[in-house]
Enzyme design. Structure first.
Site, PDB file in Angstrom:
ATOM      1  N   CYS A  45      33.916  -8.305  55.203  1.00  0.00           N
ATOM      2  CA  CYS A  45      33.810  -6.876  55.440  1.00  0.00           C
ATOM      3  C   CYS A  45      33.895  -6.786  56.875  1.00  0.00           C
ATOM      4  CB  CYS A  45      32.536  -6.304  54.847  1.00  0.00           C
ATOM      5  SG  CYS A  45      32.386  -4.649  55.293  1.00  0.00           S
ATOM      6  N   CYS A  48      31.033  -4.668  58.203  1.00  0.00           N
ATOM      7  CA  CYS A  48      29.787  -5.118  58.204  1.00  0.00           C
ATOM      8  C   CYS A  48      29.831  -5.934  59.712  1.00  0.00           C
ATOM      9  CB  CYS A  48      29.711  -6.217  57.021  1.00  0.00           C
ATOM     10  SG  CYS A  48      29.762  -5.369  55.708  1.00  0.00           S
TER      11      CYS A  48
END
Length: 119
Positions: A45, A48
């Site tokens: 991600c 993230c």
């Protein structure tokens, strides 16, 4: 769960994010510290990865314990907290879930959120 000893942050909270591998790990962290910010993330991600240095900074500089939960390795735990997108941040105060934020947040916003529950 690996907890590093604190150096700067108050209340003897870990100075680095704590990797969570099970519901028991998270329960233990939440019961051990007054305020815990859990970062539900995935290695693949991009947002993230952008958030990672922010949560590391918060671990070093705030009175909150920071938990890192890999949603791919802990799918059942992510489901238990209703995580549908990453990153999702779940804030616990005094053993109770009090906030949930989805998406990348700025350091100032997260610091302010933590301070609402630590002061």
């Amino acid at each position: 769960m690996t907890v590093e000893p604190s150096t700067d942050a108050g209340a003897n909270t870990p100075s680095e994010p704590v990797t969570i591998d099970s519901q028991n790990d998270l329960d233990e962290l939440v019961s051990d510290y007054d305020v815990v910010l859990s970062d539900f993330y995935a290695d693949w991600c991009g947002p993230c990865q952008m958030l990672a240095p922010v949560v590391e900074q918060l671990a070093a500089e705030t009175d909150a314990a920071i938990a890192k939960v890999d949603v791919d390795a802990n799918q059942q735990l992510a489901r238990a907290y209703g995580v549908q997108g990453v990153p999702t941040l779940v804030l616990f105060a005094d053993g109770q879930q009090v906030e949930e934020i989805v998406g990348v947040q700025g350091e100032d916003q997260l610091r302010s959120l933590i301070e609402n529950y630590t002061n």
